[in-house]
Scaffold this motif. Structure first.
Motif, short mmCIF file in Angstrom:
data_model
loop_
_atom_site.label_atom_id
_atom_site.label_comp_id
_atom_site.label_asym_id
_atom_site.label_seq_id
_atom_site.Cartn_x
_atom_site.Cartn_y
_atom_site.Cartn_z
N LEU A 6 0.82 -1.20 0.00
CA LEU A 6 0.00 0.00 0.00
C LEU A 6 0.87 1.26 0.00
O LEU A 6 0.58 2.22 -0.71
N GLU A 7 1.95 1.23 0.76
CA GLU A 7 2.85 2.38 0.79
C GLU A 7 3.57 2.55 -0.55
O GLU A 7 3.73 3.67 -1.04
N ALA A 8 3.96 1.45 -1.18
CA ALA A 8 4.60 1.52 -2.49
C ALA A 8 3.62 2.05 -3.54
O ALA A 8 3.99 2.85 -4.41
N LEU A 9 2.39 1.63 -3.47
CA LEU A 9 1.37 2.12 -4.39
C LEU A 9 1.13 3.62 -4.19
O LEU A 9 0.99 4.36 -5.16
N GLY A 10 1.12 4.06 -2.96
CA GLY A 10 0.97 5.48 -2.67
C GLY A 10 2.13 6.30 -3.20
O GLY A 10 1.95 7.38 -3.77
N ALA A 11 3.35 5.79 -3.05
CA ALA A 11 4.53 6.50 -3.57
C ALA A 11 4.49 6.55 -5.10
O ALA A 11 4.85 7.57 -5.70
N LEU A 12 4.06 5.47 -5.74
CA LEU A 12 3.93 5.46 -7.19
C LEU A 12 2.88 6.46 -7.64
O LEU A 12 3.07 7.17 -8.63
N LEU A 13 1.79 6.54 -6.93
CA LEU A 13 0.74 7.50 -7.27
C LEU A 13 1.24 8.93 -7.15
O LEU A 13 0.98 9.77 -8.01
N VAL A 14 2.00 9.22 -6.10
CA VAL A 14 2.57 10.56 -5.93
C VAL A 14 3.53 10.87 -7.07
O VAL A 14 3.52 11.97 -7.64
N LEU A 15 4.35 9.91 -7.47
CA LEU A 15 5.28 10.11 -8.57
C LEU A 15 4.55 10.39 -9.87
O LEU A 15 4.90 11.31 -10.61
N VAL A 16 3.50 9.63 -10.15
CA VAL A 16 2.71 9.84 -11.37
C VAL A 16 2.05 11.21 -11.35
O VAL A 16 2.03 11.91 -12.36
N LEU A 17 1.54 11.63 -10.22
CA LEU A 17 0.91 12.95 -10.12
C LEU A 17 1.92 14.06 -10.33
O LEU A 17 1.62 15.06 -11.00
N ILE A 18 3.13 13.92 -9.81
CA ILE A 18 4.16 14.94 -10.01
C ILE A 18 4.54 15.03 -11.47
O ILE A 18 4.66 16.12 -12.04
N VAL A 19 4.72 13.89 -12.13
CA VAL A 19 5.06 13.89 -13.55
C VAL A 19 3.94 14.49 -14.37
O VAL A 19 4.16 15.31 -15.26
N TRP A 20 2.70 14.12 -14.08
CA TRP A 20 1.55 14.67 -14.81
C TRP A 20 1.47 16.17 -14.62
O TRP A 20 1.22 16.92 -15.56
N TRP A 21 1.68 16.63 -13.40
CA TRP A 21 1.58 18.06 -13.10
C TRP A 21 2.64 18.84 -13.86
O TRP A 21 2.37 19.90 -14.41
N THR A 22 3.87 18.32 -13.91
CA THR A 22 4.94 19.06 -14.59
C THR A 22 4.78 19.00 -16.10
O THR A 22 5.20 19.93 -16.80
#
Length: 45
Positions: A6-22
């Motif tokens: 669950l923590e790894a999935l959350g970190a992946l989600l944060v990474l995807v959101l940062i890439v999408w935002w930039t």
């Protein structure tokens, strides 16, 4: 084990959101092209 996944999935989600935002934040029409960025004119035939 489930908490680790669950923590790894959350970190992946944060990474995807940062890439999408930039990638997609900024001007609506994209970057403005300056006078230096115009394509060169074709050579006369």
């Amino acid at each position: 084990m489930g908490l680790l996944l669950l923590e790894a999935l959350g970190a992946l989600l944060v990474l995807v959101l940062i890439v999408w935002w930039t990638m997609f934040s900024g001007r609506r029409g994209g970057e403005r092209s300056g006078p230096d960025e115009d394509p060169p004119a074709p050579p006369p035939a």
